[in-house]
Design a protein around this motif. Structure first.
Motif, PDB file in Angstrom:
ATOM      1  N   ASN A  83       0.814  -1.227   0.000  1.00 34.39           N
ATOM      2  CA  ASN A  83       0.000   0.000   0.000  1.00 34.39           C
ATOM      3  C   ASN A  83       0.843   1.270   0.000  1.00 34.39           C
ATOM      4  OD1 ASN A  83      -2.638  -1.045  -0.211  1.00 34.39           O
ATOM      5  ND2 ASN A  83      -2.506  -1.691   1.926  1.00 34.39           N
ATOM      6  N   LEU A  84       2.090   1.163  -0.427  1.00 32.44           N
ATOM      7  CA  LEU A  84       2.966   2.327  -0.566  1.00 32.44           C
ATOM      8  C   LEU A  84       2.910   2.775  -2.025  1.00 32.44           C
ATOM      9  CD1 LEU A  84       6.015   1.183   1.598  1.00 32.44           C
ATOM     10  CD2 LEU A  84       4.183   2.752   2.240  1.00 32.44           C
ATOM     11  N   PHE A  85       1.949   3.650  -2.313  1.00 29.07           N
ATOM     12  CA  PHE A  85       1.789   4.156  -3.668  1.00 29.07           C
ATOM     13  C   PHE A  85       1.391   5.617  -3.618  1.00 29.07           C
ATOM     14  CE2 PHE A  85      -2.083   1.856  -2.511  1.00 29.07           C
ATOM     15  CZ  PHE A  85      -3.072   2.812  -2.687  1.00 29.07           C
ATOM     16  N   ALA A  86       1.378   6.246  -4.796  1.00 30.09           N
ATOM     17  CA  ALA A  86       1.128   7.683  -4.858  1.00 30.09           C
ATOM     18  C   ALA A  86       0.504   8.075  -6.183  1.00 30.09           C
ATOM     19  CB  ALA A  86       2.434   8.447  -4.672  1.00 30.09           C
ATOM     20  N   SER A  87      -0.081   9.266  -6.172  1.00 25.71           N
ATOM     21  CA  SER A  87      -0.541   9.933  -7.386  1.00 25.71           C
ATOM     22  C   SER A  87       0.491  10.981  -7.750  1.00 25.71           C
ATOM     23  CB  SER A  87      -1.891  10.608  -7.138  1.00 25.71           C
ATOM     24  OG  SER A  87      -2.874   9.658  -6.862  1.00 25.71           O
ATOM     25  N   ALA A  88       0.768  11.124  -9.030  1.00 24.87           N
ATOM     26  CA  ALA A  88       1.782  12.060  -9.506  1.00 24.87           C
ATOM     27  C   ALA A  88       1.177  13.425  -9.798  1.00 24.87           C
ATOM     28  CB  ALA A  88       2.449  11.515 -10.764  1.00 24.87           C
ATOM     29  N   TRP A  93       4.079  14.010 -13.748  1.00 29.53           N
ATOM     30  CA  TRP A  93       3.094  13.191 -14.448  1.00 29.53           C
ATOM     31  C   TRP A  93       3.543  12.836 -15.859  1.00 29.53           C
ATOM     32  CZ3 TRP A  93      -0.333   9.712 -13.924  1.00 29.53           C
ATOM     33  CH2 TRP A  93      -1.265   9.440 -14.911  1.00 29.53           C
ATOM     34  N   ASP A  94       4.070  13.792 -16.610  1.00 30.78           N
ATOM     35  CA  ASP A  94       4.652  13.559 -17.927  1.00 30.78           C
ATOM     36  C   ASP A  94       3.686  12.834 -18.873  1.00 30.78           C
ATOM     37  OD1 ASP A  94       6.614  13.647 -19.904  1.00 30.78           O
ATOM     38  OD2 ASP A  94       7.700  11.896 -19.139  1.00 30.78           O
ATOM     39  N   ASN A  95       2.457  13.354 -18.988  1.00 31.48           N
ATOM     40  CA  ASN A  95       1.440  12.777 -19.877  1.00 31.48           C
ATOM     41  C   ASN A  95       1.226  11.280 -19.668  1.00 31.48           C
ATOM     42  OD1 ASN A  95       0.747  15.193 -21.208  1.00 31.48           O
ATOM     43  ND2 ASN A  95       2.585  15.027 -22.469  1.00 31.48           N
ATOM     44  N   GLY A  96       1.327  10.838 -18.417  1.00 35.16           N
ATOM     45  CA  GLY A  96       1.089   9.431 -18.090  1.00 35.16           C
ATOM     46  C   GLY A  96       2.323   8.559 -18.078  1.00 35.16           C
ATOM     47  N   ALA A  97       3.454   9.096 -18.521  1.00 33.40           N
ATOM     48  CA  ALA A  97       4.688   8.295 -18.524  1.00 33.40           C
ATOM     49  C   ALA A  97       5.141   7.948 -17.112  1.00 33.40           C
ATOM     50  CB  ALA A  97       5.800   9.032 -19.264  1.00 33.40           C
ATOM     51  N   ILE A 126       3.953   4.987  -8.581  1.00 37.33           N
ATOM     52  CA  ILE A 126       2.948   5.899  -9.135  1.00 37.33           C
ATOM     53  C   ILE A 126       1.839   5.073  -9.784  1.00 37.33           C
ATOM     54  CG2 ILE A 126       2.471   7.752 -10.792  1.00 37.33           C
ATOM     55  CD1 ILE A 126       4.247   8.579  -8.372  1.00 37.33           C
ATOM     56  N   VAL A 127       0.602   5.303  -9.310  1.00 41.51           N
ATOM     57  CA  VAL A 127      -0.543   4.556  -9.834  1.00 41.51           C
ATOM     58  C   VAL A 127      -1.654   5.462 -10.357  1.00 41.51           C
ATOM     59  CG1 VAL A 127      -0.099   2.573  -8.336  1.00 41.51           C
ATOM     60  CG2 VAL A 127      -1.702   4.365  -7.587  1.00 41.51           C
ATOM     61  N   ASP A 128      -1.501   6.779 -10.176  1.00 46.19           N
ATOM     62  CA  ASP A 128      -2.591   7.681 -10.523  1.00 46.19           C
ATOM     63  C   ASP A 128      -2.037   9.074 -10.789  1.00 46.19           C
ATOM     64  OD1 ASP A 128      -5.222   8.434 -10.995  1.00 46.19           O
ATOM     65  OD2 ASP A 128      -5.910   8.028  -8.952  1.00 46.19           O
ATOM     66  N   ASN A 133      -3.660  20.776  -7.136  1.00 47.89           N
ATOM     67  CA  ASN A 133      -2.643  21.680  -7.673  1.00 47.89           C
ATOM     68  C   ASN A 133      -1.596  21.964  -6.608  1.00 47.89           C
ATOM     69  OD1 ASN A 133      -3.883  21.952 -10.185  1.00 47.89           O
ATOM     70  ND2 ASN A 133      -5.187  23.616  -9.455  1.00 47.89           N
ATOM     71  N   GLY A 134      -0.362  22.144  -7.037  1.00 42.08           N
ATOM     72  CA  GLY A 134       0.701  22.564  -6.141  1.00 42.08           C
ATOM     73  C   GLY A 134       1.409  21.459  -5.384  1.00 42.08           C
ATOM     74  N   VAL A 135       1.041  20.206  -5.606  1.00 39.22           N
ATOM     75  CA  VAL A 135       1.748  19.103  -4.951  1.00 39.22           C
ATOM     76  C   VAL A 135       2.460  18.276  -6.007  1.00 39.22           C
ATOM     77  CG1 VAL A 135       0.210  18.960  -2.946  1.00 39.22           C
ATOM     78  CG2 VAL A 135      -0.267  17.579  -4.964  1.00 39.22           C
ATOM     79  N   ILE A 136       3.584  17.718  -5.615  1.00 36.80           N
ATOM     80  CA  ILE A 136       4.335  16.861  -6.534  1.00 36.80           C
ATOM     81  C   ILE A 136       3.859  15.424  -6.414  1.00 36.80           C
ATOM     82  CG2 ILE A 136       6.322  16.309  -5.044  1.00 36.80           C
ATOM     83  CD1 ILE A 136       6.587  17.378  -8.709  1.00 36.80           C
ATOM     84  N   LEU A 137       3.478  15.018  -5.193  1.00 40.41           N
ATOM     85  CA  LEU A 137       2.965  13.676  -4.937  1.00 40.41           C
ATOM     86  C   LEU A 137       1.796  13.748  -3.971  1.00 40.41           C
ATOM     87  CD1 LEU A 137       6.273  11.666  -4.286  1.00 40.41           C
ATOM     88  CD2 LEU A 137       4.796  11.440  -6.283  1.00 40.41           C
ATOM     89  N   VAL A 138       0.830  12.882  -4.168  1.00 41.01           N
ATOM     90  CA  VAL A 138      -0.222  12.658  -3.175  1.00 41.01           C
ATOM     91  C   VAL A 138      -0.087  11.188  -2.794  1.00 41.01           C
ATOM     92  CG1 VAL A 138      -2.664  12.755  -2.625  1.00 41.01           C
ATOM     93  CG2 VAL A 138      -1.699  14.409  -4.222  1.00 41.01           C
TER      94      VAL A 138
END
Length: 162
Positions: A83-88, A93-97, A126-128, A133-138
Motif C-alpha cells: 500500500n505504498l503508492f502515490a498519485s503524480a 506526471w509527464d502525460n502518463g509516462a 505511481i498509480v494515478d 494543484n501545487g503538490v508533486i505527490l499525493v
C-alpha cells in the motif's frame, strides 16, 4: 541513529548491528538518491538509509477508495501489496509516462514541528494522477503515515526516482 558526512552534505546511518555498510558513495547530482548497501532488519518497504540529494516538493495524502486510477483503471493487482503508492502531480506526471515509476520519498518538514518521522524513507509506486494543484505527490494514507504524522495535511518532501 543518523549522522552527517564530513562535508555536511549527506544524512547517513551510523554503523550499527542493524546495518552492515559495504561502501559510502557521494554524488553531486541533484537528481540522484544514493543509498548505502545494507540490510534493514525491520519493514522491507521502509528505507532508513542515506539521502544525499534529490528533488524537493510538497506531498499530501489521500484515502480510499483508490480505484479507479488513471494508470490502471480498476485493476487492483497493479497496486503494491505494501500500500505504498502515490498519485503524480503535474511536475512528474509527464502525460502518463509516470505510471509505474517508483520514487524514494522522505519527509523534510511541515508547518507543525515534529510532523516528520526522522530517518524514514519509503519507496512508492505511481498509480494515478494527482488532482490537487501545487503538490508533486499525493501519497496513500499508509505511505504518508510511514514518513509523517497522518494528521498533517501537507509536508515538504525530498524525492528521487528509484
Amino acid at each position: 541513529m543518523f549522522d552527517y558526512d564530513s562535508n555536511m552534505r549527506c544524512l547517513r546511518p551510523k554503523y550499527s548491528s542493524n546495518a552492515s555498510c559495504s561502501s559510502y558513495v557521494q554524488s553531486s547530482s541533484i537528481s540522484h538518491l544514493l543509498m548505502l548497501a545494507w540490510q534493514p532488519n525491520t519493514d522491507p518497504h521502509i528505507y532508513p538509509q542515506s539521502v544525499c540529494s534529490g528533488d524537493t516538493g510538497t506531498a499530501g495524502q489521500y484515502s480510499p477508495p483508490y480505484l479507479p486510477t488513471a494508470c490502471y483503471g480498476n485493476d487492483v493487482s497493479k497496486l503494491p501489496s505494501s500500500n505504498l503508492f502515490a498519485s503524480a502531480g503535474d511536475g512528474i506526471w509527464d502525460n502518463g509516462a509516470a505510471c509505474g515509476r517508483q520514487y524514494f520519498v522522505r519527509c523534510l518538514s511541515a508547518q507543525t514541528p515534529g510532523t516528520c518521522k526522522a530517518g524514514q524513507i519509503i519507496k512508492v509506486k505511481i498509480v494515478d494522477r494527482a488532482s490537487r494543484n501545487g503538490v508533486i505527490l499525493v501519497l496513500s494514507t499508509i505511505a504518508f503515515g510511514a514518513i509523517a504524522n497522518p494528521s498533517a495535511a501537507l509536508v515538504n518532501i525530498e524525492f528521487t526516482e528509484a
